[in-house]
Design an enzyme around this catalytic site. Sequence first.
Site, PDB file in Angstrom:
ATOM      1  N   GLY A 238       0.799  -1.344   0.135  1.00 42.39           N
ATOM      2  CA  GLY A 238      -0.024   0.070  -0.047  1.00 42.39           C
ATOM      3  C   GLY A 238       0.977   1.334   0.197  1.00 42.39           C
ATOM      4  N   GLY A 239       2.003   1.247  -0.823  1.00 41.16           N
ATOM      5  CA  GLY A 239       3.007   2.312  -0.727  1.00 41.16           C
ATOM      6  C   GLY A 239       2.904   3.523  -1.619  1.00 41.16           C
ATOM      7  CG  ASP A 263      -1.471   1.457  -3.534  1.00 38.03           C
ATOM      8  OD1 ASP A 263      -2.776   1.458  -3.609  1.00 38.03           O
ATOM      9  OD2 ASP A 263      -0.941   2.250  -2.641  1.00 38.03           O
ATOM     10  CG  PHE A 287      -3.706  -4.435   1.567  1.00 28.47           C
ATOM     11  CD1 PHE A 287      -5.101  -4.313   2.079  1.00 28.47           C
ATOM     12  CD2 PHE A 287      -2.959  -3.421   1.720  1.00 28.47           C
ATOM     13  CE1 PHE A 287      -5.592  -3.136   2.319  1.00 28.47           C
ATOM     14  CE2 PHE A 287      -3.382  -2.042   2.123  1.00 28.47           C
ATOM     15  CZ  PHE A 287      -4.969  -1.979   2.384  1.00 28.47           C
ATOM     16  CG  HIS A 306      -3.752   4.932  10.580  1.00 28.43           C
ATOM     17  ND1 HIS A 306      -3.117   6.304  10.853  1.00 28.43           N
ATOM     18  CD2 HIS A 306      -3.731   4.815   8.987  1.00 28.43           C
ATOM     19  CE1 HIS A 306      -2.957   6.851   9.577  1.00 28.43           C
ATOM     20  NE2 HIS A 306      -3.439   6.269   8.577  1.00 28.43           N
TER      21      HIS A 306
HETATM   22  C1  LIG Z   1      -3.047   6.284   3.795  1.00 24.95           C
HETATM   23  S1  LIG Z   1      -2.626   5.712   2.269  1.00 24.95           S
HETATM   24  C2  LIG Z   1      -0.855   5.589   2.526  1.00 24.95           C
HETATM   25  C3  LIG Z   1       0.101   5.286   1.389  1.00 24.95           C
HETATM   26  C4  LIG Z   1       1.566   5.147   1.913  1.00 24.95           C
HETATM   27  N1  LIG Z   1       1.789   3.897   2.672  1.00 24.95           N
HETATM   28  C5  LIG Z   1       2.204   6.171   2.791  1.00 24.95           C
HETATM   29  O1  LIG Z   1       2.177   6.232   4.036  1.00 24.95           O
HETATM   30  O2  LIG Z   1       2.647   7.339   2.235  1.00 24.95           O
HETATM   31  C6  LIG Z   1      -3.079   4.090   2.172  1.00 24.95           C
HETATM   32  C7  LIG Z   1      -2.788   3.271   0.796  1.00 24.95           C
HETATM   33  O3  LIG Z   1      -3.290   2.048   0.976  1.00 24.95           O
HETATM   34  C8  LIG Z   1      -3.715   1.886  -0.605  1.00 24.95           C
HETATM   35  N2  LIG Z   1      -4.941   0.824  -0.673  1.00 24.95           N
HETATM   36  C9  LIG Z   1      -6.104   0.864   0.113  1.00 24.95           C
HETATM   37  N3  LIG Z   1      -6.675  -0.153  -0.157  1.00 24.95           N
HETATM   38  C10 LIG Z   1      -5.874  -1.293  -0.718  1.00 24.95           C
HETATM   39  C11 LIG Z   1      -5.865  -2.650  -1.054  1.00 24.95           C
HETATM   40  N4  LIG Z   1      -7.100  -3.309  -0.815  1.00 24.95           N
HETATM   41  N5  LIG Z   1      -4.563  -3.383  -1.278  1.00 24.95           N
HETATM   42  C12 LIG Z   1      -3.671  -2.438  -1.577  1.00 24.95           C
HETATM   43  N6  LIG Z   1      -3.414  -1.342  -1.237  1.00 24.95           N
HETATM   44  C13 LIG Z   1      -4.418  -0.615  -0.712  1.00 24.95           C
HETATM   45  C14 LIG Z   1      -4.308   3.017  -0.978  1.00 24.95           C
HETATM   46  O4  LIG Z   1      -4.257   3.143  -2.471  1.00 24.95           O
HETATM   47  C15 LIG Z   1      -3.210   4.001  -0.313  1.00 24.95           C
HETATM   48  O5  LIG Z   1      -2.425   4.116  -1.308  1.00 24.95           O
END
Ligand SMILES: C[S@@+](CC[C@H](N)C(=O)[O-])C[C@H]1O[C@@H](n2cnc3c(N)ncnc32)[C@H](O)[C@@H]1O
Length: 399
Positions: A238-239, A263, A287, A306
């Site tokens: 989820g980067g 992601d 994920f 979170h």
């Molecule tokens: C709050 S952001 C955090 C992004 C990054 N890790 C950072 O701290 O800058 C949450 C991330 O989780 C990803 N995300 C949400 N649901 C997801 C899923 N089911 N599988 C993979 N990634 C996901 C979003 O696209 C987003 O980029």
Amino acid sequence: MPHSRALQDALRKVQDAAQADSTGSGQAHVDFLEAIRKLNLASETPAETLMRMRFEPLQSAAIRIALEAGIFAALDEAQGRSMTATLLATKTGYDALLIARIMRLVTCVGVADEVGENTYTANDMTRLINQPGLSGGEKHHFDLFFPIGARLVEYMHRTGVHQFPKDDSELSPFRYAHNGMHFFEYFDKTPEQRKYLDDYMAVRRVGLATWFETFPMAQTLCPGTKTDQDEVLLVDVGGSWGHELAAFARAHPDAHGRLILQDLPKVIEKVKGEAPPASVECMAYDFFTAQPVKGARAYYFRNICHDWQDSICEQILVNTAQSMERGYSRILIDEYVLPDTSAPIRGSSMDFLMMMFCSGIERTKRQWESLLDRCGLEIVRVWRTRSDYEQIIEAQLKE
Ligand SMILES: C[S@@+](CC[C@H](N)C(=O)[O-])C[C@H]1O[C@@H](n2cnc3c(N)ncnc32)[C@H](O)[C@@H]1O
């Protein structure tokens, strides 16, 4: 008047904290700001404090209008020259009196300087808020939160407050205010808001230590990493844009092992379409499904857990835990670890925001231990940042 002994005490604490802050420690700076906040409280009567807090949302509204009207951009472009409200009106197309009223409040809170009657200049804050990351943060918070705030009381009375909705029939504050959409579904449907979020995430911690300084990856995990050609050193789950992997690669170009950014497919598609960070492999991955990268040295989760309540977070972590190699792989969770008492205002605010936005939660150490234990994981160590913001939790499969 506020009790003078309490005031004297708060003043002394500010002086001591200011002295400690000059040592340059991040935590001392956080303590200094906290001491000033307490001094502010000690200086006001309770009625003054309540009045101040009641009016704070208006500051956000003035800043948001100024941003959208292009006032900060115009001031920034003037490169230090002052601009009158009339000149700003010509540049932005908004009424000069409206601009003067917005700027009266904006300059009160320091986001630009008032240098004469209806005349302003940009300052450091103006320049900062005009950059994509910080303006993205402002828009993200304002545009998503204010509709929730406007309907919060109606929500409480109509549905009750669902901190952790059991299923889709229980609406979170976010879903109630945003046409029933879940947090990430909303970003799918509003690409400009997705961009604000991504821009903001990339700079949110500028000026603070990087995660790989707090957790000395190069000294701890890199040395024991297997030397196979295909070995994966780090997966950022989820980067988003891969900014953290890119920063790590820049700081440690010689570290052995692949760096993989994961992601959602839509996000990865966009990253690939732009300029993906060199030396980072992009992989679409949801994920909520099994983690396809087996036995990596480390799986990094920043600001992921979170966003989700425990029952859902368990699924995410178990999916990766099942791909970890016992005694070798680590999960690195980069998030708040709230203290049991006297939690700082920033972590407390983030926890509240997570509840409003995505039925998520900022956790205490005990809550982390319990969650990880249910996923078959144990904490190796919590690596503390020098400030009281997010920490790095290093976890492994239970022995
Ligand atoms: C709050 S952001 C955090 C992004 C990054 N890790 C950072 O701290 O800058 C949450 C991330 O989780 C990803 N995300 C949400 N649901 C997801 C899923 N089911 N599988 C993979 N990634 C996901 C979003 O696209 C987003 O980029």
